[in-house]
Write an enzyme that holds these catalytic residues in place. Sequence first.
Site, PDB file in Angstrom:
ATOM      1  N   LYS A 155      41.052  26.358  50.246  1.00 60.39           N
ATOM      2  CA  LYS A 155      40.243  27.261  51.101  1.00 60.39           C
ATOM      3  C   LYS A 155      39.260  28.056  50.240  1.00 60.39           C
ATOM      4  O   LYS A 155      38.072  28.133  50.545  1.00 60.39           O
ATOM      5  CB  LYS A 155      41.159  28.230  51.835  1.00 60.39           C
ATOM      6  CG  LYS A 155      40.461  29.461  52.395  1.00 60.39           C
ATOM      7  CD  LYS A 155      41.387  30.407  53.123  1.00 60.39           C
ATOM      8  CE  LYS A 155      41.987  31.451  52.256  1.00 60.39           C
ATOM      9  NZ  LYS A 155      41.168  32.659  52.007  1.00 60.39           N
ATOM     10  N   ASN A 156      39.740  28.616  49.133  1.00 66.71           N
ATOM     11  CA  ASN A 156      38.898  29.525  48.342  1.00 66.71           C
ATOM     12  C   ASN A 156      37.893  28.793  47.475  1.00 66.71           C
ATOM     13  O   ASN A 156      37.130  29.429  46.749  1.00 66.71           O
ATOM     14  CB  ASN A 156      39.777  30.473  47.510  1.00 66.71           C
ATOM     15  CG  ASN A 156      40.521  31.436  48.417  1.00 66.71           C
ATOM     16  OD1 ASN A 156      40.205  31.555  49.606  1.00 66.71           O
ATOM     17  ND2 ASN A 156      41.534  32.092  47.881  1.00 66.71           N
ATOM     18  N   CYS A 199      40.295  44.980  54.556  1.00 63.93           N
ATOM     19  CA  CYS A 199      41.296  44.165  55.246  1.00 63.93           C
ATOM     20  C   CYS A 199      42.639  44.800  54.898  1.00 63.93           C
ATOM     21  O   CYS A 199      42.699  45.731  54.100  1.00 63.93           O
ATOM     22  CB  CYS A 199      41.182  42.721  54.772  1.00 63.93           C
ATOM     23  SG  CYS A 199      41.765  42.526  53.099  1.00 63.93           S
ATOM     24  N   ARG A 201      38.375  46.271  49.644  1.00 64.76           N
ATOM     25  CA  ARG A 201      37.538  45.107  49.359  1.00 64.76           C
ATOM     26  C   ARG A 201      36.043  45.473  49.209  1.00 64.76           C
ATOM     27  O   ARG A 201      35.179  44.980  49.923  1.00 64.76           O
ATOM     28  CB  ARG A 201      37.693  44.031  50.425  1.00 64.76           C
ATOM     29  CG  ARG A 201      39.091  43.673  50.835  1.00 64.76           C
ATOM     30  CD  ARG A 201      39.927  42.973  49.778  1.00 64.76           C
ATOM     31  NE  ARG A 201      39.462  41.679  49.376  1.00 64.76           N
ATOM     32  CZ  ARG A 201      39.814  40.530  49.975  1.00 64.76           C
ATOM     33  NH1 ARG A 201      40.596  40.570  51.012  1.00 64.76           N
ATOM     34  NH2 ARG A 201      39.364  39.388  49.534  1.00 64.76           N
ATOM     35  N   ASP A 231      47.575  36.010  44.914  1.00 59.84           N
ATOM     36  CA  ASP A 231      47.770  35.291  46.184  1.00 59.84           C
ATOM     37  C   ASP A 231      49.137  34.639  46.283  1.00 59.84           C
ATOM     38  O   ASP A 231      49.474  34.085  47.322  1.00 59.84           O
ATOM     39  CB  ASP A 231      46.677  34.216  46.361  1.00 59.84           C
ATOM     40  CG  ASP A 231      45.327  34.854  46.622  1.00 59.84           C
ATOM     41  OD1 ASP A 231      44.319  34.128  46.583  1.00 59.84           O
ATOM     42  OD2 ASP A 231      45.283  36.079  46.830  1.00 59.84           O
ATOM     43  N   ARG A 250      44.642  31.047  58.792  1.00 66.65           N
ATOM     44  CA  ARG A 250      43.336  31.191  58.112  1.00 66.65           C
ATOM     45  C   ARG A 250      43.348  30.370  56.825  1.00 66.65           C
ATOM     46  O   ARG A 250      42.317  29.886  56.373  1.00 66.65           O
ATOM     47  CB  ARG A 250      43.092  32.664  57.754  1.00 66.65           C
ATOM     48  CG  ARG A 250      42.745  33.557  58.914  1.00 66.65           C
ATOM     49  CD  ARG A 250      42.325  34.909  58.417  1.00 66.65           C
ATOM     50  NE  ARG A 250      41.450  34.757  57.272  1.00 66.65           N
ATOM     51  CZ  ARG A 250      41.505  35.534  56.189  1.00 66.65           C
ATOM     52  NH1 ARG A 250      42.374  36.516  56.117  1.00 66.65           N
ATOM     53  NH2 ARG A 250      40.672  35.338  55.181  1.00 66.65           N
TER      54      ARG A 250
HETATM   55  C1  EPZ Z   1      39.061  36.132  46.212  1.00 65.64           C
HETATM   56  O1  EPZ Z   1      38.751  37.321  46.907  1.00 65.64           O
HETATM   57  C2  EPZ Z   1      39.978  35.341  47.124  1.00 65.64           C
HETATM   58  N1  EPZ Z   1      39.287  35.050  48.379  1.00 65.64           N
HETATM   59  C3  EPZ Z   1      41.242  36.152  47.404  1.00 65.64           C
HETATM   60  O2  EPZ Z   1      42.107  35.325  48.175  1.00 65.64           O
HETATM   61  C4  EPZ Z   1      41.930  36.454  46.072  1.00 65.64           C
HETATM   62  O3  EPZ Z   1      43.069  37.258  46.313  1.00 65.64           O
HETATM   63  C5  EPZ Z   1      40.953  37.203  45.159  1.00 65.64           C
HETATM   64  O4  EPZ Z   1      39.758  36.413  44.987  1.00 65.64           O
HETATM   65  C6  EPZ Z   1      41.544  37.471  43.782  1.00 65.64           C
HETATM   66  O5  EPZ Z   1      41.928  36.281  43.181  1.00 65.64           O
HETATM   67  C7  EPZ Z   1      38.376  34.052  48.418  1.00 65.64           C
HETATM   68  O6  EPZ Z   1      38.096  33.411  47.419  1.00 65.64           O
HETATM   69  C8  EPZ Z   1      37.730  33.774  49.740  1.00 65.64           C
HETATM   70  P1  EPZ Z   1      37.791  39.774  43.900  1.00 65.64           P
HETATM   71  P2  EPZ Z   1      37.591  38.301  46.337  1.00 65.64           P
HETATM   72  O7  EPZ Z   1      36.359  40.060  44.127  1.00 65.64           O
HETATM   73  O8  EPZ Z   1      36.492  37.480  45.750  1.00 65.64           O
HETATM   74  C9  EPZ Z   1      37.813  44.474  43.487  1.00 65.64           C
HETATM   75  C10 EPZ Z   1      43.579  34.754  49.890  1.00 65.64           C
HETATM   76  O9  EPZ Z   1      44.712  35.157  50.149  1.00 65.64           O
HETATM   77  N2  EPZ Z   1      36.358  44.364  43.694  1.00 65.64           N
HETATM   78  O10 EPZ Z   1      38.206  38.996  42.689  1.00 65.64           O
HETATM   79  O11 EPZ Z   1      37.259  39.279  47.376  1.00 65.64           O
HETATM   80  C11 EPZ Z   1      38.572  44.151  44.767  1.00 65.64           C
HETATM   81  O12 EPZ Z   1      38.661  45.283  45.597  1.00 65.64           O
HETATM   82  C12 EPZ Z   1      42.506  35.746  49.490  1.00 65.64           C
HETATM   83  O13 EPZ Z   1      43.225  33.547  49.890  1.00 65.64           O
HETATM   84  C13 EPZ Z   1      35.557  45.491  43.553  1.00 65.64           C
HETATM   85  O14 EPZ Z   1      36.060  46.573  43.254  1.00 65.64           O
HETATM   86  O15 EPZ Z   1      38.399  39.018  45.165  1.00 65.64           O
HETATM   87  C14 EPZ Z   1      39.915  43.727  44.244  1.00 65.64           C
HETATM   88  O16 EPZ Z   1      40.670  44.881  43.975  1.00 65.64           O
HETATM   89  C15 EPZ Z   1      42.980  37.185  49.558  1.00 65.64           C
HETATM   90  N3  EPZ Z   1      34.229  45.383  43.755  1.00 65.64           N
HETATM   91  C16 EPZ Z   1      39.573  43.031  42.928  1.00 65.64           C
HETATM   92  O17 EPZ Z   1      38.269  43.472  42.565  1.00 65.64           O
HETATM   93  C17 EPZ Z   1      33.638  44.203  44.087  1.00 65.64           C
HETATM   94  O18 EPZ Z   1      32.395  44.156  44.246  1.00 65.64           O
HETATM   95  C18 EPZ Z   1      39.557  41.511  43.035  1.00 65.64           C
HETATM   96  O19 EPZ Z   1      38.591  41.163  43.983  1.00 65.64           O
HETATM   97  C19 EPZ Z   1      34.451  43.060  44.234  1.00 65.64           C
HETATM   98  C20 EPZ Z   1      35.811  43.155  44.027  1.00 65.64           C
END
Ligand code: EPZ
Length: 419
Positions: free
Chosen positions: A22-23, A118, A123, A307, A399
């Site tokens: 998915k990701n 969420c 996020r 995850d 999802r």
């Molecule tokens: C991706 O989300 C995945 N989703 C998530 O999977 C996964 O948990 C996550 O990466 C971490 O591996 C998809 O790929 C669609 P991040 P993403 O940006 O890109 C903070 C699932 O269960 N952050 O690496 O949103 C954020 O708040 C889902 O399949 C900022 O602060 O994750 C978090 O604490 C859930 N500012 C951390 O970084 C930003 O601009 C990691 O977020 C972006 C992120």
Amino acid sequence: MSVFVVSKSPALSGSVKISGAKNSVLPILAGCILTEEECIISSVPPLNDVMVMIDILKKLGATVNYDVKKEKISVCCKDIVSFEEESEDAGKLRASFIVMGALIGRIGKAKIPMPGGCPIGSRPVDLHLKGFQSMGVSIEQEKGFVFADGSSICGGKVYLDFPSVGATENIMLASALLEDTTVIENASAEPEICDLAKFLSKMGVKIQGAGTDTIKIQGAKKLSGVKHKVMPDRIEAGTFMVASAITGGDIILENVIAEHLKPVTAKLCESNVCVEDLGGNKIRVFVKDKLKPVNIKTMPFPGFPTDMQAQFMSLLAVISGTSTITETIFENRFIHAGEMVRMGADIRIDSRSAVIEGVEKLTGAEVRATDLRGGAGLILLGLVSEGETRISDIYNIERGYYNIEEKLKGLGALIERVD
Ligand code: EPZ
């Protein structure tokens, strides 16, 4: 509304085929915007999130044909007619925000709704926006939308304060049509980044360092359509590995990349689960000795994946002894613990740490899938709980898991979907 009814099940056995990731599918579908030519993406499971992303592409003017049976999508973005996403799309799919980078690259501007938070956290997208700004993109935010003007976008150096997966993907997509070079420092090294890099490279983008913390991208004025098979879903695979472990089973997973599963395999082996690489993208997961408690700390890849945290919490809830989990990625990713405690699990949460005392006996209850992975964790717990566990809000689970109840049934699990 449908629910999953899960009953105490025998040790799982047999083999299960893992679906495409998915990701990885989601950023790759956004990447199709970068070319006027047709892209054929295979190994795409018909997940709710995939259907939402397809709908978003269609509203932007793309022609999309999805052969669900063959799990193959044809996407042609010859006629992109809009640079705006509708506000309800962000609510349905946070990952829709990665369309922004592709639109900036292709059209030079984008108007995207701010994705909401969420259950697992607020996020924010500040790293995405800061990254675009360091490429000369001007960003304005008002009325819940982000407007990006990329008319003077240029390559350069982008430093990410945190190795954000989405921010890394967005910057890669925005750089793909730039002939000058963009370097992302402190980039995410997750396998999904490598799959996106592979897809973009086939289109004609020169990318070095995907899978490390520094990624160098040299785009091209024109990119070609490609054929791409999406990599297997390492989180779905990890979920089934835990399903075998928690039931004391012996299963074979097909269509996996063992390298992607290293952190999960390491932790399972530490708790005495046996994991055997059978070659040919197959692994065997089985239990022959008493399992041991372990301590887990979620980290960016190649650390233990956040995850997989909820699914592992289910396993540790039934391994006698004291285990701990530290969640370093999301600020609120223990919401599933409350539902597990209702089934008799002994879990104490203190901010980003959880202490889990394994218990002998759990009893089924009416519980709610608070989020995608938390819901999967509840299914796993239901497999080893006395009586029936009725899980509501299963759209959250669907999802990210295609046909999870059929796949589990195929391994001997007692699970039914009840409408
Ligand atoms: C991706 O989300 C995945 N989703 C998530 O999977 C996964 O948990 C996550 O990466 C971490 O591996 C998809 O790929 C669609 P991040 P993403 O940006 O890109 C903070 C699932 O269960 N952050 O690496 O949103 C954020 O708040 C889902 O399949 C900022 O602060 O994750 C978090 O604490 C859930 N500012 C951390 O970084 C930003 O601009 C990691 O977020 C972006 C992120």
